[in-house]
Design a protein around this motif. Structure first.
Motif, PDB file in Angstrom:
ATOM      1  N   ILE A 753       0.885  -1.164   0.000  1.00 17.88           N
ATOM      2  CA  ILE A 753       0.000   0.000   0.000  1.00 17.88           C
ATOM      3  C   ILE A 753       0.920   1.211   0.000  1.00 17.88           C
ATOM      4  CG2 ILE A 753      -1.754   1.255   1.295  1.00 17.88           C
ATOM      5  CD1 ILE A 753      -2.717  -1.425   2.391  1.00 17.88           C
ATOM      6  N   ASN A 755       2.022   5.282  -0.897  1.00 21.70           N
ATOM      7  CA  ASN A 755       1.544   6.654  -0.918  1.00 21.70           C
ATOM      8  C   ASN A 755       2.270   7.381  -2.056  1.00 21.70           C
ATOM      9  OD1 ASN A 755       0.216   8.957  -0.154  1.00 21.70           O
ATOM     10  ND2 ASN A 755       1.735   9.524   1.394  1.00 21.70           N
ATOM     11  N   LYS A 785      -2.402   5.045  -2.675  1.00 27.09           N
ATOM     12  CA  LYS A 785      -3.253   5.944  -1.879  1.00 27.09           C
ATOM     13  C   LYS A 785      -2.548   7.283  -1.758  1.00 27.09           C
ATOM     14  CE  LYS A 785      -5.746   6.158   2.530  1.00 27.09           C
ATOM     15  NZ  LYS A 785      -5.661   7.601   2.639  1.00 27.09           N
ATOM     16  N   ASP A 786      -3.313   8.353  -1.973  1.00 25.04           N
ATOM     17  CA  ASP A 786      -2.788   9.685  -1.672  1.00 25.04           C
ATOM     18  C   ASP A 786      -3.912  10.533  -1.120  1.00 25.04           C
ATOM     19  OD1 ASP A 786      -4.357  10.360  -3.776  1.00 25.04           O
ATOM     20  OD2 ASP A 786      -2.710  10.675  -5.209  1.00 25.04           O
ATOM     21  N   THR A 789      -7.303  10.304  -2.767  1.00 25.29           N
ATOM     22  CA  THR A 789      -8.001   9.010  -2.844  1.00 25.29           C
ATOM     23  C   THR A 789      -9.258   9.034  -1.976  1.00 25.29           C
ATOM     24  OG1 THR A 789      -5.866   7.909  -3.090  1.00 25.29           O
ATOM     25  CG2 THR A 789      -7.753   6.522  -2.523  1.00 25.29           C
ATOM     26  N   LYS A 791     -11.642   7.703   0.533  1.00 27.78           N
ATOM     27  CA  LYS A 791     -11.386   6.753   1.627  1.00 27.78           C
ATOM     28  C   LYS A 791     -12.290   5.532   1.529  1.00 27.78           C
ATOM     29  CE  LYS A 791     -12.821   7.500   5.834  1.00 27.78           C
ATOM     30  NZ  LYS A 791     -12.999   8.073   7.179  1.00 27.78           N
ATOM     31  N   PHE A 794     -11.289   3.256  -1.257  1.00 29.97           N
ATOM     32  CA  PHE A 794     -10.030   2.560  -0.970  1.00 29.97           C
ATOM     33  C   PHE A 794     -10.261   1.410   0.022  1.00 29.97           C
ATOM     34  CE2 PHE A 794      -6.009   1.948   1.254  1.00 29.97           C
ATOM     35  CZ  PHE A 794      -5.153   1.745   0.174  1.00 29.97           C
TER      36      PHE A 794
END
Length: 2018
Positions: A753, A755, A785-786, A789, A791, A794
């Protein structure tokens, strides 16, 4: 100097001796210290500066100034060491002494020296500005003695290494080496875990390593290197150099150590004089730079309040002496006891301190001195004891230091410091260290251990590192249990967590500290100035570190808890759906620890989707359940919260829950100090709802705290056990690639995962491509994920990824399987300890045999199977007699007893099975901790086996339901099997109990010798388990029975082990099955009652919770006994006929035992609620009727609305209406014939006693956490209960264990009978009732005595009254006042008694009215008696008045004649001789008598008057009666002893058989009636005759009234006597009266004839005549005559009247008074004596004519008592002495009236004594005749004769035979004692046993023990054999009775109260209770049959076995005399 304070260093630097410093400072110091000389003296004494003698000498000085001056002089006289210690003492005193400054502030120049000491220059310069440190160091070294370091070569001093030196220093500052092994007696430096310095006195300088680990971090190491470089001392080495002495000095002077912040130098000067490096260090202390490692301890400041943790125990005692003295004054005795028990003080020291009579403060000071003198170890033990006795208070000992630390921290320092850049050297060293991971890894364990200890120090858990917290510590009721617990300091956090988690409160993990009330915060907001300043840009939530990360608290608590508490903590956390620690970081161990044991107790239920359609479920132990494990780890730093993301993944979309602690939670953002390396685990369990469940099957999720690089071992473990590992990373660089490449052999799937980060994505992608073939990575393994994204999307994607992993045949593993991997990796397992393994092996030996639970129980636990159930049935049948049939009750009971014995024999024949033998060996021989593990393992294993069996049976049941349809037989068998599948430790303990009970019964029957017993130790083992917090079975739910002997002996052993301190409050919970009763108790008290499926509580279990010493006084008890019960309305019992009765029995028993009952109701089911209320109401009604009123709290569960309480007001009122209706129905069932409401049976508050509690789960299980509202409401209930207990303890004393045992026995005995209320017998109630009866008897006698004395005085006064005084008499008013006063006094005493707090008064409250009525009845009785006596006295006096007037006239004539004769004789020439004088006087006397007109009193024929009244009484009874009276003739032909029974006295017509039996029976009754009535009338006649009055016709009327009243009684009417009987009875009684009254009348005439009375005075007149003629001095003769003729008869009469009262008083207060104390005591004494004598005739008299027997018994006892044991002469002498004294006083008083004549003198004398003595007026007139003596002289003569008179009277009394003497007393002592013990005189309608109820006017009659009816003449009509049935057995049997009351119709014994409502006949309290009378009957069966003209009874065989000893024991049992 001694503690290294800067003040001492300055003085030393100036080359001044300590004594010189003291001399210079003494004047100013004296001014300051004299404000509190006591504190100063205590501090000096604590430093051991003065001897004990000096201490006491100084303490006697009252002037404060003088005391201080003398103290300083005393110190100065001692050596330099003492002077140094004094300066240390002054420095330490500053912490507690207000206003005391550093000693340098008090220095004055020596007045003898005009110039300053030149050697003080350094000191001066130091204060004024910076100086070369070298100069200061050199000046310091001048005064330091040479240390080993100082003598070493210069290279070593300059920094050269020395391998492992062993350093020590006697004085000064010792330097630490990297690994020294030294010890210290006294010192102030901070210690590292690995380093301990040695110095007798002095401060330790830390090595760089120690300094770094103590909180300064790497910056401190760099600073040290920098300082070394500047001075050019030594070369830099990668290894830490040994610090030289010079460097030590520099470090002490210039480094900002912790103690310098509160040192004597001002902060400003410190700042000015410090070099740049020091400023940097100071800055480091204030604020950590960014990037500091999370494990570093925060610097001293606002965050760390726990400074004084480094202090030694002795220093804490010294510095907190005043506070300790204040606290210890609360309960000094308690702390002394604790110190003695811990062997901290000796017995001798304890006695000296305990017995010293002095001011408590002085005693405490002595104690503290004694402790300090014993050394550090004793001081530490003392503080631990202090914490035990005053829990929580010792935390305040550190308060002032914390406050001072807050005040003296460096805010100003920070503000004034310039921002200094780091120099190049510092930067180089930082880089060097960062680039040396090997060094970093090497130092890490030490740093972590140091950090761990610092965390423990902050949390005040240091002592629990070795002495682990136990379950009992948490369960114990203390002050924290009674109040809201808000943490305010770091030390509060562990207890906050423990209390909250035990109460299932989901806020348990919160570690926020509350530093003020909400009001304070509002005030601060209100006071804030308007406007906004720049501070808003600098304040963030990370700036303050006043708390601690929750994970740190969790780790600290777990590592300080024992394994059982760990287990409980994790179980509760699991219920709250908190993530659990799987691997604990290596803090106190070399490697991290797998928490396998801690999770053993967790059982989870779920429904996988595969079972959704069949609605089946799985229930398994968590550690044994295999499932996929998905792990989440972090590589490097991460900008978003991994833990929060995991919580979101495991939470349904609309029901988020924080499974894992994350940075957005309270205190989750704080740096972790010790929790890095922790691996947590959480689970997802499906509920069978496909649309709601996130995953179809169970799933485990683990979370590694910290970076994988730092925690590679944990990461390796996770890669081995996980199906997949998700790695969170910001980017992948070469370093990360290298690490992850090592996983190439791993078969686990890896996911990343990531970033997104601009500029680094290409590098990351490159390395990921390189990793792809190594870790088998694909695009799907990458999740990006940034900040942009979504939530939710995700989280959904992550859940989908996890689902795909679960679908691809993942690795299935359980926690128990994980342990294998852990061991391979070297990870510790918490179960891998010897104790665990020993216990586990013992359990496996037992449980391996168990395959089929039902079979195992049947074969291996045989005693509790059918045998025990059969025993339970026989026991109940013996009480209920339902299957009796036609068998006589006693014979049936005898058969049942034989059956019971046979069952016990069968039990006793059973051998211990192999499994049970191993179980006994384990609990008996294993060590305590091993025993605990054993029992836990047993629970786990048995639960596991039972769950497996239950699961199979449920599946089979489901299948058979489908295949067989409605085949009830097979389904019932399966149902029975399912019910019997539960198997737990309680079944093994139950089996032991049965072995024990069987053995006990065999011993009682004599089948086994006491010496041959093998199970006597078992109750002690069970008692030990109770003390350790294990529940013990009270009621066996399977057999619905109590193993009474077992429970009794276990509790007795418990009482012994508690040394009698066993007062306990009993709390129980009742409710429908599966409504959460056990969960409620577990939540409220943190208990461990079983709550899992298939383990519903059966029966009742009791568990002990300890109360702390400080709360025992408030709560009034030593323990809380919690009783958990099986659910009412249990489905498995619903089909049984007696299920409702079973529930009633259970409810009655537990409510009867409890002080507080919680009635738990689920609100969903109104019908069930109504059912349970009926059961509960029934039980409460029963309790009210037996005098026990427990408190009741209604808990309504599953009510979550905030307005529930308000909204349900109507419901509560409706509930009360229902309760009132139910109580009426219950009253009818219990045959309570009166209107009754619910509020009548208990104190019920509609508002306070109803609790609305939300449902347990917040959401839908299995993933729902506990509802916070549930725990909060339960906590509110708990708080209210404790408040209620506190208030209740003021009114009622709780039961102790012996009383609790008695309640168990009596309640269970009553419950086994159908009619509970009339079956209930309790020895505690009997004892309390007896005590009240004894008291009432005392009050009654006091009242009677008062009235008897008053009547005696009043009778005497009436006899002395003149006619005028008689008319003006106010005795009626006086009498009423006296009676009213007496009655009120008894009522007041009764009220006071019930308010006195005596034991068990609440149980006899219902009898209060009986005694009130008895008091009123007594007043009426005494009123009637007093009125009659006064009326009689007046009647006698009036009768004597006429005679007295005639007598006076006669005496005047005689006296005139005597005067004339005297003159005549004097005129004669020759003097007459004595004989001539006598002849002359005789002649005159005869002539005078012939001249007097004869007045004769008329003689009456009394029998004619009585015959007239008899005819008048019977005139309306018909002609036959009149004819019989006519034929009777004169009454003088009849006497009482000539009365004989005749058949015509009975009037009836029956068949011949009945007539024969009835005639015989009724003839006996009628004869007994006649005897009783004749005795009563005879007593009346004797009483009238003894009054010596003339006959009055009222006497005859009263006799006839007595006879008629008796014959009109209902029970006499039932005898159906004929008129002939009444006439003959009256003729014989009145004939006896006619004889007696005729003689009485004639005696009166003779005594009161005027001439006869005058004749008696003849000698007196002759004596006067003779004396006057011969002119003798007759004054002495007259005085003697007064004594002989007037005083003597009066005194004899006085003694006679008082002697009866004094005899009664003497007997009632003498040695044998106990037998007359109450009716029960008297009955016991009499029956015991009869048994000892074994005389049949006495038994017959006792049974047939009880009243006559009792009177004869008392009479014989009085005679024997005064013949053998006591001397009646003593009483007589005492009475006589009292009245003689009164006579002397009266003579003096009459003399003082200044009278001139003897006549006036005697009138006054008689007036004074008119209430005491009846002095003959005739004799008095004769003495006054011609008496010309001087009154004073006459009085003196009388007094001289009084001693002789007294002796003469005593001699005459002694000559009297005691029997005749007692018979002639006006007040018969035997009659008074008889009234006391005889009572109401009522006898049982069946067996004729007398009533024993106290008071004279009670509602109900009762007796302690009843006897076989044959002893009262009952016999079988047909066989003519005596009957042997006992009415106490008959009233519970199915037999009937018939008699005249039932009109000879059969009536059930059970309904006897229909005819005899005032009798309460109770069943025997035990099988042996009636053995006394059974023994008497079997001993004298033949004699009784002969006496009663019947045939002997066919007695049951077991009666023949009863021995005399057993009979005596049963008598003691019946009358509670054991």
């Amino acid at each position: 100097m001694g503690n290294g304070s800067s003040c001492d260093l300055e003085a030393t630097a100036a080359n001044e001796k300590p004594s010189e410093i003291i001399q210079k400072a003494r004047r100013k110091l004296t001014d300051v210290l004299q404000t509190d000389p006591e504190a100063v003296l205590s501090a000096v004494d604590a430093h051991l500066l003065i001897t004990q003698r000096e201490y006491f000498t100084l303490s006697q000085i009252n002037d404060p100034q003088k005391l201080i001056v003398t103290l300083i002089e005393t110190v100065l006289e001692k050596g330099e060491l003492a002077h140094e210690q004094f300066l240390d003492c002054m420095e330490n005193l500053r912490h507690t002494f207000p206003g005391l400054e550093p000693i340098s502030e008090y220095l004055e120049d020596d007045p003898n020296n005009g110039t300053e000491n030149p050697e003080a220059a350094v000191f001066s310069e130091k204060k004024n500005g910076p100086e070369d440190p070298e100069l200061v160091v050199q000046s310091v070294k001048k005064n330091l003695p040479e240390s080993p370091e100082a003598t070493e070569p210069s290279e070593k001093r300059n920094g050269a290494e020395s391998p492992e030196p062993n350093t020590s220093s006697e004085k000064g500052n010792g330097a630490e080496s990297p690994e020294p092994n030294t010890s210290s007696e006294k010192g102030k430096g901070a210690e590292s875990p690995e380093v301990t310095t040695s110095s007798e006195k002095g401060n330790r300088a830390e090595s760089p390593e120690a300094t770094a680990s103590s909180g300064k971090g790497k910056e401190s190491e760099i600073l040290e290197a920098s300082a070394t470089s500047e001075k050019g001392k030594g070369a830099k080495s990668p290894e830490v150099p040994l610090t030289s002495e010079k460097e030590n000095s520099e470090e002490q002077l210039f480094l900002q150590a912790e103690n310098e912040l509160i040192g004597p130098w001002s902060q400003r000067n410190t700042l000015e004089s410090a070099p740049a490096g020091d400023l940097l260090a100071a800055r480091t202390i204030e604020k950590e730079p960014e990037g500091a490692t999370p494990s570093r301890t925060p610097a001293k400041g606002t965050c760390d309040l726990e400074k004084s943790a480094d202090e030694k125990p002795s220093e804490i005692i010294r510095n907190k002496r005043k506070m300790l003295i204040e606290i210890l004054q609360k309960d000094l005795e308690l702390i002394l006891d604790e110190l003695l028990s811990q062997s901290i003080v000796t017995e001798e020291e304890y006695n000296i301190l305990d017995k010293t009579e002095e001011d408590p403060k002085k005693k405490i000071r002595k104690l503290l001195i004694l402790i300090q003198k014993k050394g550090e170890s004793a001081c530490k033990q003392f503080l631990e004891c202090f914490e035990i006795v005053f829990p929580g208070i010792d935390q305040d000992l550190y308060l002032s230091y914390e406050e001072k630390a807050d005040i003296l921290q460096a805010p100003e320092l920070v503000q004034t410091m310039p921002q200094l850049p780091k120099d190049s050297l510092i930067q180089e060293q930082e880089v060097a260290i960062q680039q040396d991971p090997e060094q970093k890894q090497k130092d890490l364990p030490k740093e972590r251990r140091k950090a761990f200890r610092e965390v423990l120090s902050k949390l005040k858990l240091q002592k629990n590192e070795s002495r682990k917290l136990r379950m009992n510590d948490v369960l114990e009721i203390n002050s924290g249990s009674l109040k809201d617990w808000t943490p305010r300091k770091l030390r509060d956090l562990p207890w906050h967590f423990l209390r909250k988690v035990m109460a299932l409160n989901v806020t348990a993990r919160s570690t926020s500290l509350r530093c003020g009330t909400p009001h304070d915060q509002r005030t601060r907001v209100d006071e804030e100035e308007q406007g906004i300043n720049e501070q808003i840009f600098f304040v963030s939530d990370t700036d303050t570190k006043v708390s601690m990360n929750p994970l740190d608290v969790l780790c600290a608590v777990l590592l300080c808890s024992d394994s059982f508490l760990q287990q409980e903590i994790l179980s509760k956390m699991s219920m709250c759906q908190f993530a659990l620690p799987l691997l604990l970081p290596a803090l106190d161990t070399p490697k991290c620890t797998l928490m396998l044991w801690a999770m053993r107790d967790i059982v989870r239920k779920w429904r996988p989707h595969s079972l959704a359609e069949s609605r089946g479920f799985r229930e398994e132990s968590l550690v044994l359940t295999s499932m996929p494990t998905i792990s989440f780890v972090r590589l490097g730093s991460c900008s978003f919260s991994k833990s929060k993301l995991l919580s979101e993944v495991l939470s349904p979309s609309q029901q988020y829950h924080d499974f894992f602690i994350h940075r957005d939670m309270e205190s989750g953002n704080l740096p972790r100090e010790i929790a890095d390396g922790l691996v947590e685990i959480s689970w997802f369990f499906p509920g069978g709802r496909k649309n709601l469940d996130l995953f179809p099957e169970p799933l485990a999720v683990t979370n590694l705290r910290g970076d994988i690089e730092s925690h590679w071992l944990q990461f390796s473990f996770l890669t081995e056990v996980s199906s997949a590992v998700f790695i969170f990373a910001e980017n992948i660089t070469e370093r990360e690639y290298t690490l992850l490449s090592s996983l190439k052999e791993s078969t686990t799937k890896y996911y990343f995962i990531l970033n997104r980060q601009a500029g680094k994505s290409s590098e990351t992608l490159a390395f990921l491509n390189k990793l792809a073939p190594v870790l088998k990575l694909k695009n799907s393994h990458m999740l990006m994920k940034d900040s942009s994204t979504n939530k939710a999307k995700f989280v959904e994607k992550l859940q989908s990824t996890i689902q795909s992993i679960m679908n691809s045949s993942p690795k299935m593993i359980g926690i128990e399987d994980m342990a294998v991997t852990a061991r391979e990796l070297g990870i510790q397992i918490d179960e891998d300890r010897v104790e665990w393994q020993t216990a586990s092996n013992c359990v496996k030996e037992i449980t391996t045999e168990i395959k089929d639970v039902a079979y195992y129980k049947q074969e291996m636990l045989r005693l509790q199977g059918d045998l025990w159930k059969s025993l339970a049935k026989v026991e109940k049948e013996m009480c209920r007699m339902r299957r009796q049939g036609d068998i006589p009750a006693e014979k049936y009971k005898s058969q049942l007893k034989d059956k019971m014995l046979e069952l016990r024999k069968q039990q006793n024949k059973c051998d211990l099975t192999d499994g049970l033998t191993k179980f006994i060996n384990a609990i008996q021989h294993l060590l305590l901790v091993e025993k605990h593990y054993f029992l836990k393992w047993m629970k786990f294993q048995l639960d596991y086996i039972a769950r497996g069996n239950l699961s199979k049976l449920r599946a089979e049941y489901k299948e058979k339901c489908k295949s067989l349809g409605d085949d009830p037989k097979q389904l019932a068998e399966l149902d029975k099997l399912i019910s019997s599948t539960s198997l737990g430790v309680e079944h093994f303990m139950r089996e032991l109990g049965q072995f024990y009970e069987a053995e006990c019964s065999m011993v009682k029957e004599g089948k086994i010798l006491k010496s041959g017993r093998q199970f006597t130790h078992l109750p002690g083992i069970a008692a030990d388990l109770m003390l350790e917090g294990f529940p013990i079975e009270l009621i066996d739910g399977d057999a619905s029975n109590i193993p009474l002997q077992w429970v009794t002996d276990v509790l007795t052993q418990l009482h012994v082990k508690l040394r009698g301190r066993s007062k306990m409050l009993v709390l129980t919970v009742l409710g429908v099955q599966s409504t959460g009763k056990s969960t409620l108790l577990n939540t409220m008290f943190g208990l461990q009652f079983a709550v899992s499926s298939g383990r519903c509580t059966r029966g009742a279990f009791m568990l002990l919770i300890q109360v702390t010493e400080t709360l025992k006084k408030d709560l009034g008890c030593d323990f809380i006994l919690v009783i958990d019960t099986e659910g009412l309305k249990a489905p498995e019992l619903a089909k049984l006929e007696d299920s409702y009765q079973h529930d009633n029995e259970l409810a009655t028993l537990v409510i009867g035992l409890s002080d507080i009952t919680i009635v738990n109701m689920a609100m969903e089911n109104a019908t069930e609620m109504k059912d349970i209320l009926q059961i509960v109401v029934h039980a409460f009604l029963r309790m009210e009727k037996i005098g026990h009123k427990p408190n009741c709290q209604f808990v309504h569960q599953n009510v979550s609305d905030v307005s529930a309480h308000e909204q349900n007001m109507r419901d509560r009122k409706h509930l009360l209406e229902q309760l009132n209706e139910m109580i009426k129905a219950a009253a009818k069932m219990e045959k309570v014939n009166k209107e009754i409401r619910f509020s009548d049976i208990m104190e019920y508050d509609l508002e306070k006693h109803n609790w609305y509690i939300p449902g347990l789960w917040h959401g839908v299980p299995p993933m729902a956490p506990v509802n916070m509202g549930y725990s909060e409401k339960v906590y509110e209930l708990k708080k209210y209960l404790f408040e209620f207990i506190k208030n209740r303890s003021l009114k009622r004393t709780p039961k102790d264990i012996p009383q609790f045992i008695e309640w168990v026995k009596s309640l269970w005995n009553a419950v086994k009978h159908e009619n509970f209320i009339f079956s209930f017998r309790n020895s505690l109630i009997a004892e309390a009732y007896n005590q009240l009866s004894v008291k009432y008897s005392e009050w009654e006698w006091h009242f009677r005595k008062e009235m008897h004395l008053w009547i005696t005085e009043k009778e005497t006064a009436i006899h002395n009254f003149s006619p005028d005084e008689l008319e003006a008499d106010k005795s009626q008013y006086e009498m009423q006042q006296k009676l009213l006063c007496g009655e009120q006094r008894i009522l007041e005493l009764l009220k006071q008694y019930f308010e006195s707090g005596a034991a068990n008064l609440n149980l006899i409250e219902k009898y209060r009215e009986d005694f009130i009525r008895s008091a009123k009845s007594l007043k009426n009785e005494l009123e009637s008696y007093s009125f009659k006596k006064c009326k009689e006295a007046i009647h006698i006096k009036k009768g004597q008045h006429k005679i007295a007037n005639i007598q006076a006239e006669y005496m005047k004539v005689i006296e005139g004649k005597v005067d004339m004769l005297l003159e005549q004789c004097r005129r004669k020439e020759s003097k007459l001789e004595n004989k001539e004088l006598e002849m002359e006087f005789e002649k005159m006397w005869k002539e005078t008598f012939s001249e007097l007109s004869p007045i004769c009193l008329q003689k009456r024929e009394i029998h004619e008057d009585i015959e007239f009244h008899l005819r008048k009484d019977l005139e309306n009874r018909g002609s036959s009666v009149n004819q019989k009276i006519q034929e009777a003739g004169s009454l003088m032909n009849y006497r009482i002893n000539s009365f004989t029974m005749r058949n015509e006295y009975l009037d009836f017509s029956f068949t011949s058989a009945v007539k024969h039996w009835f005639t015989k029976k009724q003839s006996h009754k009628t004869e007994k009636l006649a005897e009783s009535l004749m005795d009563q009338c005879n007593s009346y006649i004797e009483e009238r005759v003894c009054s010596k009055a003339d006959y009055d016709e009222t006497y005859c009327r009263e006799l006839l009234h007595l006879i008629n009243e008796k014959l009109q009684q209902e029970e006499v009417k039932k005898l159906q006597t004929s008129v002939c009987f009444e006439v003959d009875l009256k003729l014989h009684i009145l004939g006896e009266a006619a004889h007696a009254f005729q003689k009485m009348h004639e005696d009166f005439l003779k005594e009161n004839d005027p001439q006869q009375r005058l004749e008696k005075l003849k000698p007196q007149y002759f004596s006067i005549f003779k004396d006057h003629y011969l002119e003798k001095d007759a004054r002495q003769n007259r005085a003697r005559d007064l004594c002989d003729q007037c005083l003597k008869p009066a005194l004899m009469d006085y003694v006679s009247k008082r002697l009866g009262l004094e005899i009664v008083e003497d007997i009632l207060t003498g040695g044998q008074s106990i037998e007359y104390a109450s009716r029960s005591f008297f009955q016991f004494t009499v029956q015991k004596k009869l048994l000892e004598d074994g005389n049949f005739d006495n038994y017959v008299k006792y049974i047939i004519n009880y009243e006559k027997f009792v009177k004869a018994w008392i009479w014989r006892h009085i005679l024997d008592y005064y013949r053998e044991d006591a001397d009646l002469e003593d009483l007589e002498e005492e009475i006589l002495s009292t009245i003689i004294k009164k006579v002397r006083d009266a003579l003096e008083k009459a003399k003082d009236e200044s009278v001139k004549t003897v006549s006036a003198f005697l009138n006054n004398f008689c007036k004074v004594l008119q209430k005491d003595l009846i002095i003959s007026k005739d004799s008095l007139l004769g003495i006054q005749f011609k008496n010309t003596a001087d009154p004073d002289q006459f009085s003196t003569f009388i007094q001289t004769f009084l001693p002789d008179l007294q002796q003469q009277i005593l001699a005459e009394l002694k000559d009297l035979e005691i029997k005749s003497k007692l018979s002639s007393l006006p007040l018969k002592p035997q009659d008074e004692i008889f009234k006391r013990v005889f009572g109401c005189g009522k006898q049982c309608p069946f067996c004729k046993v007398p009533c024993e109820a106290g008071g004279g006017n009670h509602k109900e009659h009762f007796a302690s023990v009843h006897r076989p009816q044959g002893l009262g003449r009952y016999q079988n009509l047909v066989t003519e054999k005596l009957t042997y049935s006992l009415c106490s057995s008959d009233v519970v049997s199915n037999t009937t009775f018939r008699n005249s009351d039932t009109d000879w119709k059969d009536h059930p014994y059970k309904e006897y109260r229909q005819y005899y409502p005032h009798w309460r006949i109770q069943p025997d309290p035990s099988i042996t209770a009636s053995d006394y009378w059974k023994f008497v009957f079997k001993e004298f069966n033949q004699q009784f049959a002969k006496e009663y003209g019947a045939k002997p009874a066919d007695l049951p065989a077991d009666w023949q076995k009863i021995s005399k000893e057993q009979a005596l024991e049963s008598l003691k049992e019946a009358f509670t005399m054991k």
